[in-house]
Design an enzyme around this catalytic site. Sequence first.
Site, PDB file in Angstrom:
ATOM      1  N   ASP A  19      71.856  41.170 -23.846  1.00  0.00           N
ATOM      2  CA  ASP A  19      71.599  42.321 -24.726  1.00  0.00           C
ATOM      3  C   ASP A  19      72.922  42.851 -25.282  1.00  0.00           C
ATOM      4  O   ASP A  19      73.043  43.177 -26.451  1.00  0.00           O
ATOM      5  CB  ASP A  19      70.912  43.456 -23.941  1.00  0.00           C
ATOM      6  N   SER A  54      73.668  37.905 -16.692  1.00  0.00           N
ATOM      7  CA  SER A  54      72.422  38.653 -16.528  1.00  0.00           C
ATOM      8  C   SER A  54      71.786  38.922 -17.881  1.00  0.00           C
ATOM      9  O   SER A  54      72.422  38.756 -18.924  1.00  0.00           O
ATOM     10  CB  SER A  54      72.703  39.980 -15.827  1.00  0.00           C
ATOM     11  N   LYS A  55      70.548  39.362 -17.827  1.00  0.00           N
ATOM     12  CA  LYS A  55      69.830  39.721 -19.054  1.00  0.00           C
ATOM     13  C   LYS A  55      70.627  40.769 -19.828  1.00  0.00           C
ATOM     14  O   LYS A  55      70.712  40.735 -21.044  1.00  0.00           O
ATOM     15  CB  LYS A  55      68.446  40.253 -18.686  1.00  0.00           C
ATOM     16  N   ARG A  56      71.214  41.690 -19.076  1.00  0.00           N
ATOM     17  CA  ARG A  56      71.981  42.757 -19.742  1.00  0.00           C
ATOM     18  C   ARG A  56      73.173  42.217 -20.536  1.00  0.00           C
ATOM     19  O   ARG A  56      73.525  42.746 -21.574  1.00  0.00           O
ATOM     20  CB  ARG A  56      72.438  43.806 -18.727  1.00  0.00           C
TER      21      ARG A  56
END
Length: 509
Positions: A269, A264-266
């Site tokens: 990050d 995921s994008k998370r």
Amino acid sequence: MSKVRVRFAPSPTGGLHLGGVRTVLYNYLFAKKHGGDFIVRVEDTDQSRFVKGAEEYIFECLAWCGINADESVIVGGDFAPYRQSERKELYKKYAEQLVAAGQAYYAFDTPEEIETMRENRKAEGNGSLQYDAAVRMKMKNSLSLMPEETKAFLDAGKPYVIRIKVNENESVTFTDLVRGELHFENVNVDDKVLMKADGMPTYHLAVVVDDFLMKITHAFRGEEWLPSAPVHIMLWQHLFGLDNMPKWAHLPLILKPDGNGKLSKRDGDRLGFPVYAMDWTDPKTNEITKGFKELGFLPEAFLNMLAMLGWNPGSEQEIFSLDELVEAFTIERVNKGGAKFDYEKAKWYNHQWIQKLPIANYQKLVKEIFEEKGIEINNSVYFEKILNLVKGRCTLLPDFYEQASFFFRAPINWDIEAVKPKWTSEKKDFFNCFIDKIKQLETFTAETIETLFKELATEKNIKPGELQLPMRIMLVGAKFGPAVFEIAAILEKEETILRIEKALQIFEI
Ligand code: GLU
């Protein structure tokens, strides 16, 4: 066989995840391999999820990747419009057709009534909270109500949705090109909404209607859509017949580096790597999520890496251009299992492509990086020569700046610690003589400088190896860079002398 037609059908809801680009890529490769068409259709029927700028951004990402659609909202085509919100009027008749055939029904339940149904099911200890055959006759719909009641509701303009009627005793079987034969029991499938109260179709109805109207022959999409496939297949069966249905392939998930769930994008990050193709600015928060492009990936490398995340060519070959991928790609070689994302491997592909492509392909991008940092590039021949010299040390495009900015900016800091412990007056004397000698050199090339340097070292009885590190620190400021005589040759005589003179003063301290 009819002409191959595939589609990428994004919903413009935010940044383009690398899994989305891989879906684009596999569709595109398949289409081009079979001389077919690649269509981009924007699926924006869910107005609540609409995000400003997301559609334009998706097309920018495709342009960066060098993947051109044969038909899309941008280039048009025979099946326009390609934006579902502009096709709104088209879907209703299919939903009505289903209702007339008893395959769908009007449902008048309010959100509160649906919530109560869920709570009741929960209280009964039911595993499933969905709107399905088990509860539909207890709800307010055209199956449970008397026909007059339904008519009265409709006449009074009571808001309604249209739901598919899933027969709980039946099942759905279909062949997935990646996964083989798949079987779903209907009892697990809910009566999905096909038309919403605002008159918009849901994705489920729109995707089937448009795949039919646009004559799509193959539909490749992410594995996350597999649970929706039974409803889509029922709709095909009811509306257009299974013979006209596209062949399906549900592509494996791209997993977190540790293999634990979908990337995921998370995760990006948290672990410090990009997940989106290009920088994405959230229009609500203005938060920027970094993309592969802006971090210095080449599109060739990005696509090559994505191709290998879930597909294998059946050989040891790892480096493929887009044309070579078109040639080599077969859907049968797409893996069933998820593919772990490996950022180091992604960088490895970029390093390979930096070496493989002519500098001219990315020189402009590197020039921009230098200019952003305040270094004007006026001589592109000189610049290209430098980039060629350092490219072997570069993985991402900004590395060129790290590796080569010293050619344009004399050092202001020197790694004195690397020199000091072994610095002697003999060495200082050597460099003073060296300056005098190179002043007289007529041709100032890496070879002539090296010969002179070594002869002088022998004369002074110092090992050349002991002098090369100080020379490097003088020219570069630190312990990196290409061969030191190459550096001197590129800096040219005057600048080389200036840098040595300057450093000699510093080393004195
Ligand atoms: N609109 C869906 C998405 O956003 C497309 C799924 C499909 O390809 O059927 O991914």
